[in-house]
Design an enzyme around this catalytic site. Structure first.
Site, PDB file in Angstrom:
ATOM      1  N   ASN A   7      73.099-103.562 -69.054  1.00 35.30           N
ATOM      2  CA  ASN A   7      72.467-104.288 -67.922  1.00 35.30           C
ATOM      3  C   ASN A   7      73.400-105.157 -67.677  1.00 35.30           C
ATOM      4  O   ASN A   7      73.293-106.466 -68.267  1.00 35.30           O
ATOM      5  CB  ASN A   7      71.010-104.669 -68.008  1.00 35.30           C
ATOM      6  CG  ASN A   7      70.298-105.409 -66.920  1.00 35.30           C
ATOM      7  OD1 ASN A   7      71.136-105.601 -65.947  1.00 35.30           O
ATOM      8  ND2 ASN A   7      69.214-105.700 -67.210  1.00 35.30           N
ATOM      9  N   ARG A  90      72.071 -99.644 -66.012  1.00 26.72           N
ATOM     10  CA  ARG A  90      71.085-100.226 -65.008  1.00 26.72           C
ATOM     11  C   ARG A  90      71.977-100.579 -63.781  1.00 26.72           C
ATOM     12  O   ARG A  90      72.729-101.452 -63.713  1.00 26.72           O
ATOM     13  CB  ARG A  90      70.376-101.365 -65.584  1.00 26.72           C
ATOM     14  CG  ARG A  90      69.321-101.862 -64.430  1.00 26.72           C
ATOM     15  CD  ARG A  90      68.726-103.083 -64.853  1.00 26.72           C
ATOM     16  NE  ARG A  90      67.649-103.761 -63.790  1.00 26.72           N
ATOM     17  CZ  ARG A  90      67.561-104.622 -63.374  1.00 26.72           C
ATOM     18  NH1 ARG A  90      68.179-105.777 -64.335  1.00 26.72           N
ATOM     19  NH2 ARG A  90      66.618-105.189 -62.651  1.00 26.72           N
ATOM     20  N   HIS A 179      62.906-103.089 -59.165  1.00 22.56           N
ATOM     21  CA  HIS A 179      62.077-102.885 -60.335  1.00 22.56           C
ATOM     22  C   HIS A 179      61.544-101.644 -60.682  1.00 22.56           C
ATOM     23  O   HIS A 179      60.572-101.235 -61.078  1.00 22.56           O
ATOM     24  CB  HIS A 179      60.884-104.061 -60.289  1.00 22.56           C
ATOM     25  CG  HIS A 179      61.159-105.400 -60.591  1.00 22.56           C
ATOM     26  ND1 HIS A 179      60.334-106.191 -59.604  1.00 22.56           N
ATOM     27  CD2 HIS A 179      61.956-106.080 -61.280  1.00 22.56           C
ATOM     28  CE1 HIS A 179      60.830-107.566 -60.080  1.00 22.56           C
ATOM     29  NE2 HIS A 179      61.800-107.379 -60.753  1.00 22.56           N
ATOM     30  N   ARG A 240      61.820-117.772 -56.151  1.00 21.29           N
ATOM     31  CA  ARG A 240      62.227-117.110 -54.662  1.00 21.29           C
ATOM     32  C   ARG A 240      60.697-117.245 -53.883  1.00 21.29           C
ATOM     33  O   ARG A 240      59.689-117.045 -54.424  1.00 21.29           O
ATOM     34  CB  ARG A 240      62.412-115.704 -54.895  1.00 21.29           C
ATOM     35  CG  ARG A 240      63.731-115.318 -55.550  1.00 21.29           C
ATOM     36  CD  ARG A 240      64.038-113.870 -55.776  1.00 21.29           C
ATOM     37  NE  ARG A 240      64.442-113.768 -57.201  1.00 21.29           N
ATOM     38  CZ  ARG A 240      64.336-112.521 -57.759  1.00 21.29           C
ATOM     39  NH1 ARG A 240      64.126-111.576 -57.092  1.00 21.29           N
ATOM     40  NH2 ARG A 240      64.598-112.598 -59.053  1.00 21.29           N
ATOM     41  N   GLU A 384      62.093-101.435 -69.672  1.00 14.30           N
ATOM     42  CA  GLU A 384      62.927-100.544 -68.701  1.00 14.30           C
ATOM     43  C   GLU A 384      64.148-100.061 -69.733  1.00 14.30           C
ATOM     44  O   GLU A 384      64.555 -99.147 -69.312  1.00 14.30           O
ATOM     45  CB  GLU A 384      63.663-101.612 -67.718  1.00 14.30           C
ATOM     46  CG  GLU A 384      62.635-102.269 -66.703  1.00 14.30           C
ATOM     47  CD  GLU A 384      62.965-103.475 -66.094  1.00 14.30           C
ATOM     48  OE1 GLU A 384      62.656-104.439 -66.656  1.00 14.30           O
ATOM     49  OE2 GLU A 384      63.493-103.461 -64.971  1.00 14.30           O
TER      50      GLU A 384
END
Ligand code: AMP
Length: 396
Positions: A7, A90, A179, A240, A384
């Site tokens: 990743n 990823r 996601h 965010r 993940e």
């Protein structure tokens, strides 16, 4: 087969070596501050203590070399290089091109590059990671697993914005969602825990971490999700904003005499629960602590966060028609019984009822709804990396 999962961010690189047969994590770690002073690799071989090595990493090629060195060195290495059967990467944005994971070739790399303007911070870094692995492990098959792919089943009514249609046609401006690997893994895992086929279930997945998103999964397929063209839309997150009136951007620019870049930075890095708590923290552990001690900013931030999740559960309940299960995952969703309670105590509109004792769970799979709840509420830790390793093994 031993699969290396990568990743790759712009200045960091996370990795896990996973045995795809036993699904055991053989080693996992992180390269930090790539291209910056003070870079280091931190990793934990299975059953051993964490190892930290400070070493210059001017670029991702050097970072990958250090990962391979960490995995294969004679002192505390865990494999021979020839034993690594495949690498799963990823990739943040697959645009509309990628609806599932694919084996990487030159054409795939060009396509990832072509959608880079949709994820300018992430896709170029992901490509650098692929090239560095190709250089270090020539001939080893590699697979791209996209954050956006699971959401490609959304119908047009869910993914279109109310903009002139030509902006979608010309520039691909639409909801993509992120996601996806997590939403896919968690919804499938929930079906397994419930002993049902995913195709028979309507599930809402709440991925609540530093980045946060909700998705509506009908019969195993995503029909809506809260993140949009970029991961800025939807829930209030660590730093965010999530959903805001787009006019806020121009309004702030005029009031503060600031640039688009300044405001974009504000919306991404200084807002969310961090901004709402007046800069107290973006970490829910600090915010919960502040909340129970009576800190007004912490209460304001956590309440607004939970309310936004509730609103999405409400709208996705309508979109799905009926709801069988609501899953909580990622850092906050898996660990914070406090936040889960704030949300679940307001689910009477769909007959959702929390079992407070069962809700006292951190990072473990568990059903947390009361026996008379009409909706199964559950904690399902995401994984993940395992999902990427599974896709990679299946494709190579
Ligand atoms: P993630 O992005 O999924 O890694 O989630 C990271 C976030 O999870 C952190 O910033 C914390 O806010 C939150 N988190 C982790 N552990 C806990 C915990 N025990 N209680 C509350 N929040 C937690």
């Amino acid at each position: 087969m031993k699969i290396l999962v990568i990743n790759c961010g712009s200045s960091s690189l996370k990795f896990q070596l996973i045995d795809s047969d036993s699904e055991a994590v053989i080693c996992k770690g992180l390269c930090e501050r790539i291209g910056i002073d003070g870079s280091q690799i931190v990793y934990t071989p299975e059953g051993k203590d964490k190892i930290t090595k400070v070493s210059p990493m001017p670029d991702h090629n050097r970072a990958i070399e250090l990962v391979i060195e960490a995995l294969t060195n004679s002192e505390n290495g865990v494999v021979k290089l020839s034993e690594i059967g495949a690498v799963g990467h990823r990739i943040v944005h697959g645009g509309e091109k990628f609806t599932k994971s694919v084996v990487i070739n030159e054409e795939v790399m060009k396509a990832i590059e072509d959608v880079s303007d949709l994820a300018p911070l992430h896709n170029p870094a992901n490509l650098i990671g692929i090239r560095a692995c190709q250089k270090a492990m020539p001939g080893v098959p590699m697979v791209a697993v996209f954050d956006t792919a699971f959401h490609q089943t959304m119908p047009e009514e869910a993914y279109l914005y109310g903009l002139p249609y030509s902006y979608y046609e010309k520039y691909g401006i639409r909801r993509y969602g992120f996601h996806g690997t997590s939403h896919s893994y968690v919804s499938k895992r929930a079906a397994k825990i419930l002993g049902k086929d995913a195709s028979d279930l309507n599930i809402i997945v709440c991925h609540l971490g530093n980045g946060a998103s909700v998705s509506a999964v009908k019969g195993g397929k995503c029909i809506d999700t809260s993140m949009g063209l970029t991961p800025l839309e939807g829930l209030i997150m660590g730093t965010r904003t999530g959903d805001i009136d787009p006019s806020v951007v121009e309004f702030i620019m005029k009031k503060e005499n600031s640039s688009v870049a300044d405001v974009t930075n504000l919306l991404n890095k200084k807002s969310g629960v961090f901004g709402l708590s007046n800069g107290l923290s973006s970490d829910f552990r600090d915010l919960e602590d502040g909340y129970v001690k009576g800190d007004a900013g912490a209460k304001r931030a956590v309440d607004a966060f939970a309310y936004r999740v509730l609103k999405y559960i409400g709208s996705y309940s309508a979109a799905l028609g009926s709801v069988d299960a609501i899953c909580f995952t990622a850092g906050v969703g898996e660990n914070s019984s406090f936040v889960r309670k704030l949300i679940c105590d307001r689910l009477s509109f769909i007959g959702g009822k929390l079992d407070e004792e069962a809700n006292d769970v951190h990072g473990k799979e568990r059903i947390i709804s009361a026996s008379d709840s009409k909706v199964t509420l559950m904690v399902v830790p995401t994984n993940e990396e395992l999902a990427i390793a599974r896709d990679t093994a299946a494709l190579v």
